[in-house]
Design an enzyme around this catalytic site. Structure first.
Site, PDB file in Angstrom:
ATOM      1  N   SER A 185       0.839  -1.206   0.000  1.00  0.00           N
ATOM      2  CA  SER A 185       0.000   0.000   0.000  1.00  0.00           C
ATOM      3  C   SER A 185       0.870   1.249   0.000  1.00  0.00           C
ATOM      4  O   SER A 185       1.744   1.410   0.857  1.00  0.00           O
ATOM      5  CB  SER A 185      -0.878   0.036   1.249  1.00  0.00           C
ATOM      6  OG  SER A 185      -1.932  -0.864   1.135  1.00  0.00           O
TER       7      SER A 185
ATOM      8  N   GLU B 258     -10.422  -8.507  -0.010  1.00  0.00           N
ATOM      9  CA  GLU B 258     -11.132  -7.980  -1.180  1.00  0.00           C
ATOM     10  C   GLU B 258     -12.132  -9.003  -1.715  1.00  0.00           C
ATOM     11  O   GLU B 258     -12.905  -8.708  -2.613  1.00  0.00           O
ATOM     12  CB  GLU B 258     -10.137  -7.616  -2.288  1.00  0.00           C
ATOM     13  CG  GLU B 258      -9.255  -6.439  -1.949  1.00  0.00           C
ATOM     14  CD  GLU B 258      -8.171  -6.229  -3.002  1.00  0.00           C
ATOM     15  OE1 GLU B 258      -8.472  -5.639  -4.046  1.00  0.00           O
ATOM     16  OE2 GLU B 258      -7.021  -6.671  -2.781  1.00  0.00           O
TER      17      GLU B 258
ATOM     18  N   MET C 198      -2.025  -7.082   6.425  1.00  0.00           N
ATOM     19  CA  MET C 198      -3.131  -7.889   5.872  1.00  0.00           C
ATOM     20  C   MET C 198      -2.732  -8.589   4.569  1.00  0.00           C
ATOM     21  O   MET C 198      -3.584  -8.817   3.709  1.00  0.00           O
ATOM     22  CB  MET C 198      -4.342  -6.992   5.620  1.00  0.00           C
ATOM     23  CG  MET C 198      -4.787  -6.184   6.815  1.00  0.00           C
ATOM     24  SD  MET C 198      -6.134  -5.082   6.396  1.00  0.00           S
ATOM     25  CE  MET C 198      -6.133  -3.977   7.818  1.00  0.00           C
ATOM     26  N   SER C 199      -1.451  -8.881   4.414  1.00  0.00           N
ATOM     27  CA  SER C 199      -1.023  -9.464   3.123  1.00  0.00           C
ATOM     28  C   SER C 199       0.243 -10.280   3.317  1.00  0.00           C
ATOM     29  O   SER C 199       0.551 -10.734   4.415  1.00  0.00           O
ATOM     30  CB  SER C 199      -0.761  -8.324   2.122  1.00  0.00           C
ATOM     31  OG  SER C 199       0.370  -7.569   2.519  1.00  0.00           O
TER      32      SER C 199
HETATM   33  O1  LIG Z   1      -0.875  -4.380   0.640  1.00  0.00           O
HETATM   34  P1  LIG Z   1      -0.450  -3.999   2.011  1.00  0.00           P
HETATM   35  O2  LIG Z   1      -0.276  -5.153   2.912  1.00  0.00           O
HETATM   36  O3  LIG Z   1       0.760  -3.094   1.997  1.00  0.00           O
HETATM   37  O4  LIG Z   1      -1.650  -3.122   2.594  1.00  0.00           O
HETATM   38  C1  LIG Z   1      -1.822  -2.771   3.956  1.00  0.00           C
HETATM   39  C2  LIG Z   1      -2.875  -3.670   4.585  1.00  0.00           C
HETATM   40  C3  LIG Z   1      -4.155  -3.087   4.043  1.00  0.00           C
HETATM   41  O5  LIG Z   1      -4.372  -3.540   2.745  1.00  0.00           O
HETATM   42  C4  LIG Z   1      -3.872  -1.627   3.994  1.00  0.00           C
HETATM   43  C5  LIG Z   1      -4.369  -0.924   5.218  1.00  0.00           C
HETATM   44  O6  LIG Z   1      -4.093   0.449   5.165  1.00  0.00           O
HETATM   45  O7  LIG Z   1      -2.428  -1.496   3.956  1.00  0.00           O
HETATM   46  N1  LIG Z   2      -3.724  -5.186  10.274  1.00  0.00           N
HETATM   47  C1  LIG Z   2      -3.101  -4.027  10.055  1.00  0.00           C
HETATM   48  N2  LIG Z   2      -2.689  -3.723   8.819  1.00  0.00           N
HETATM   49  C2  LIG Z   2      -2.069  -2.543   8.648  1.00  0.00           C
HETATM   50  N3  LIG Z   2      -1.552  -2.008   7.533  1.00  0.00           N
HETATM   51  C3  LIG Z   2      -1.027  -0.803   7.873  1.00  0.00           C
HETATM   52  N4  LIG Z   2      -1.197  -0.563   9.176  1.00  0.00           N
HETATM   53  C4  LIG Z   2      -1.842  -1.641   9.672  1.00  0.00           C
HETATM   54  C5  LIG Z   2      -2.294  -1.982  10.990  1.00  0.00           C
HETATM   55  O1  LIG Z   2      -2.145  -1.249  11.962  1.00  0.00           O
HETATM   56  N5  LIG Z   2      -2.913  -3.195  11.112  1.00  0.00           N
END
Ligand SMILES: O=P(O)(O)O[C@@H]1C[C@H](O)[C@@H](CO)O1
Ligand SMILES: Nc1nc2[nH]cnc2c(=O)[nH]1
Length: 276
Positions: free
Chosen positions: A16, A72, A202-203
């Site tokens: 992200s 998603e 989350m990835s």
């Molecule tokens: O794709 P990533 O893991 O960098 O994204 C993080 C987890 C969520 O998708 C998002 C939360 O802001 O950022």
């Molecule tokens: N689960 C989770 N994912 C994130 N992605 C960016 N910041 C966070 C966080 O605080 N928690």
């Protein structure tokens, strides 16, 4: 593949707000995911949805400007589909990057954590992209995951950070993947902290599992975008805009690190590319 002459040795998955990593590639060929047959679509802000091929410091790379997340609604097979495509293209090393919240007291927003290991929470309860019939052409039924983040690359990254003068921003740590899309409750944050997790996101874990299964070397970075709230006295709260903002602020440093690391790492050129 008829539409690009690039045959990548390295694949980069941008987290992200980190899509600018693709901007560093020279002689680019770029394809919208929507134009690639069978590719899932990005639905998250900060994930552009483009596959970019190009050269970086003499290595041929492919960069995912936008990844797919379980929350998603994609199956884990779909979220990790590009990793097997990379294997079939001849990629040998996978770079994974993500935005993550810190649980470790020593990790501040803007810091960069070299991923030493992960806890794949969805995987622990059977949400694993390797569930189902095993495709022996890619790897074994029961792959080992110890050492899945390459130690030599981790050491080299730290050495490069020192030379770039950014070692103060960097440390190694354990990343945990949770399903999302909500951020953590305070009780969940405290639980993760007690379990020894340094940063949560989350990835990444499913991608690394699939990459390790098919024999790719893996390097991972978490950009710490926020501190996870662990105290009931704390009125802070996290949001996606803030996550993307930290990505923009640190984009140059992350680009420098990744570029130098790709430039200096050794490529075996012995990828037999015989997975399928
Ligand atoms: O794709 P990533 O893991 O960098 O994204 C993080 C987890 C969520 O998708 C998002 C939360 O802001 O950022
Ligand atoms: N689960 C989770 N994912 C994130 N992605 C960016 N910041 C966070 C966080 O605080 N928690």
């Amino acid at each position: 593949m008829s539409q690009t002459k690039h045959r990548p040795q390295v694949a980069i998955i941008c987290g992200s707000g980190l899509g600018m990593l693709a901007d560093t590639l020279k002689c680019q060929d770029s394809f919208a995911y929507s134009d690639i047959p069978g590719f899932p679509q990005s639905t998250v802000q900060g994930h552009a949805g483009r596959l970019v091929f190009g050269e970086l410091k003499g290595k041929t790379c492919v960069c995912m400007q936008g990844r797919f997340h379980m929350y998603e609604g994609h199956s884990l097979l779909k979220t990790t589909f590009p990793v097997r495509v990379f294997k079939l293209l001849g990629v040998e090393t996978l770079f994974v990057t993500n935005a993550a919240g810190s649980l470790a007291d020593g990790l501040q927003p803007g810091d960069i954590m070299i991923i030493k290991d992960h806890v794949n929470f969805p995987g622990l309860v059977g949400l694993n992209p390797l569930c189902g019939p095993n495709d022996d052409k890619f790897g074994p039924r029961f792959p080992a995951m110890s050492g899945c983040y390459d130690k030599n690359l981790r050491c080299l990254a730290m050495e490069i950070a020192k030379q770039l003068g950014v070692a103060g921003l960097m440390q190694e740590g354990v990343y945990a993947m949770v399903g999302g899309p909500n951020f953590e409750t305070i009780a969940e944050a405290r639980l993760l902290h007690r379990l020894g997790v340094d940063a949560v996101g989350m990835s990444t874990a499913p991608e690394v599992v699939v990459a390790t299964h098919c024999g790719l070397r893996v390097f991972g970075l978490s950009l710490i975008t926020n501190k996870v709230v662990k105290s009931y006295e704390d009125s802070d709260s996290v949001n996606h805009e803030g996550v993307l903002e930290v990505g923009r602020l640190r984009s140059h440093t992350v680009q420098q690190l990744v570029t130098e690391l790709i430039g200096r790492m050794e490529i075996n050129n012995n990828n037999t590319n015989n997975a399928a």
